[in-house]
Scaffold this motif. Structure first.
Motif, short mmCIF file in Angstrom:
data_model
loop_
_atom_site.label_atom_id
_atom_site.label_comp_id
_atom_site.label_asym_id
_atom_site.label_seq_id
_atom_site.Cartn_x
_atom_site.Cartn_y
_atom_site.Cartn_z
N GLU A 1 -10.58 41.83 36.16
CA GLU A 1 -9.66 42.88 35.74
C GLU A 1 -9.17 42.57 34.33
O GLU A 1 -8.78 41.43 34.04
CB GLU A 1 -8.47 42.97 36.69
N LEU B 1 -0.83 46.70 36.22
CA LEU B 1 -1.35 47.85 35.48
C LEU B 1 -2.52 47.35 34.65
O LEU B 1 -2.41 46.37 33.91
CB LEU B 1 -0.27 48.44 34.58
N GLU C 1 -3.56 51.62 31.18
CA GLU C 1 -2.76 52.36 32.15
C GLU C 1 -1.29 52.41 31.73
O GLU C 1 -0.77 51.48 31.10
CB GLU C 1 -2.87 51.73 33.54
N SER C 2 -0.63 53.49 32.15
CA SER C 2 0.81 53.63 31.95
C SER C 2 1.51 53.38 33.28
O SER C 2 0.87 53.25 34.33
CB SER C 2 1.15 55.03 31.45
N GLU D 1 3.04 55.41 35.08
CA GLU D 1 2.75 56.49 36.03
C GLU D 1 1.46 56.24 36.81
O GLU D 1 1.31 56.70 37.93
CB GLU D 1 2.65 57.83 35.29
N ASP D 2 0.55 55.48 36.21
CA ASP D 2 -0.71 55.19 36.89
C ASP D 2 -0.53 54.21 38.05
O ASP D 2 -1.44 54.03 38.87
CB ASP D 2 -1.73 54.63 35.90
N GLY D 3 0.63 53.58 38.12
CA GLY D 3 0.89 52.62 39.17
C GLY D 3 0.91 53.23 40.56
O GLY D 3 0.82 52.49 41.56
N ARG E 1 -1.34 54.51 42.07
CA ARG E 1 -2.58 54.19 42.80
C ARG E 1 -2.36 53.01 43.75
O ARG E 1 -3.04 52.91 44.78
CB ARG E 1 -3.71 53.89 41.83
N GLU E 2 -1.41 52.12 43.41
CA GLU E 2 -1.13 50.99 44.30
C GLU E 2 -0.57 51.48 45.64
O GLU E 2 -0.88 50.92 46.69
CB GLU E 2 -0.14 50.03 43.64
#
Length: 213
Positions: free
Chosen positions: A3, A71, A75-76, A78-80, A82-83
């Motif tokens: 990652e 992240l 990623e921002s 807001e993309d979190g 997905r967790e």
């Protein structure tokens, strides 16, 4: 699979990208996402916490944030979300999220294991029944529902243990059980992070306007 994370200086200014393993070895500042799920049913308010899988190399079997993770590069905050989708199997509504700000966390020894994080912390109001969550078993072994006032008593040291409902998977089937939890079941932290979250949850359910970590 490797990652790649964005890395920052201590002033939260991006300075590049690096492999996650190197980030933790050398102690580069990076971003994480903490989502605390709040739920309400039967006239009571609850905070959900996850019990980490026994397979985790870090803090196995201990209680922690409802859903959290790193992240990735680009990623921002807001993309979190997905967790939350990956670990608990629900699709959170962004409109139900309340931003508490960024928590700064640092621990460890550079060159061995060093974690320096800018943690984006949010509250998520979601009333999905406990049984309807789907646990990512390699990450989460149980999802525990803590009644708000009982959690405040436990995390402030006013009681030794509390009984809670928990979602577990046994022999491939989901079921809700009653479990006894203690303060020592949580990941140890230098600051009273968990108590702060429960205080913010209390203010949220009271309709208070000002919330921050």
């Amino acid at each position: 699979m490797s990652e790649i994370l964005d890395i920052f200086n201590e002033n939260f200014e991006k300075i590049g990208q690096e492999d996650r393993e190197v980030v933790h070895k050398l102690g580069y500042w990076h971003q994480t996402f903490h989502c605390w799920i709040l739920t309400h049913h039967d006239g009571k308010n609850y905070v959900l916490v996850q019990r980490r899988s026994a397979q985790k190399s870090n803090a196995p079997n201990l209680l922690d944030i409802s859903a959290a993770g790193h992240l990735l590069a680009g990623e921002s905050a807001e993309d979190g979300v997905r967790e939350v989708q990956e670990e608990l199997g629900i699709n959170p509504q962004r409109s139900k999220m309340t931003n508490l700000g960024i928590r700064i966390s640092a621990s460890g020894v550079p060159g061995k294991k060093c974690n320096r994080e800018f943690c984006h912390v949010v509250l998520l109001e979601d009333n999905t029944p406990l049984i309807d969550h789907t646990l990512q078993e390699e990450e989460v072994s149980a999802l525990v529902e803590i009644e708000l006032n009982e959690g405040l008593h436990l995390l402030s040291g006013e009681c030794d243990s509390i009984l809670c409902k928990a979602l577990v998977v046994e022999h491939g089937r989901k079921k809700v059980v009653t479990t006894n939890i203690r303060y020592s079941d949580f990941i140890p932290r230098l600051d009273p992070y968990y108590l702060k979250i429960f205080i913010m949850a209390e203010r949220y359910f009271e309709g208070k306007k000002y919330l921050a970590i």
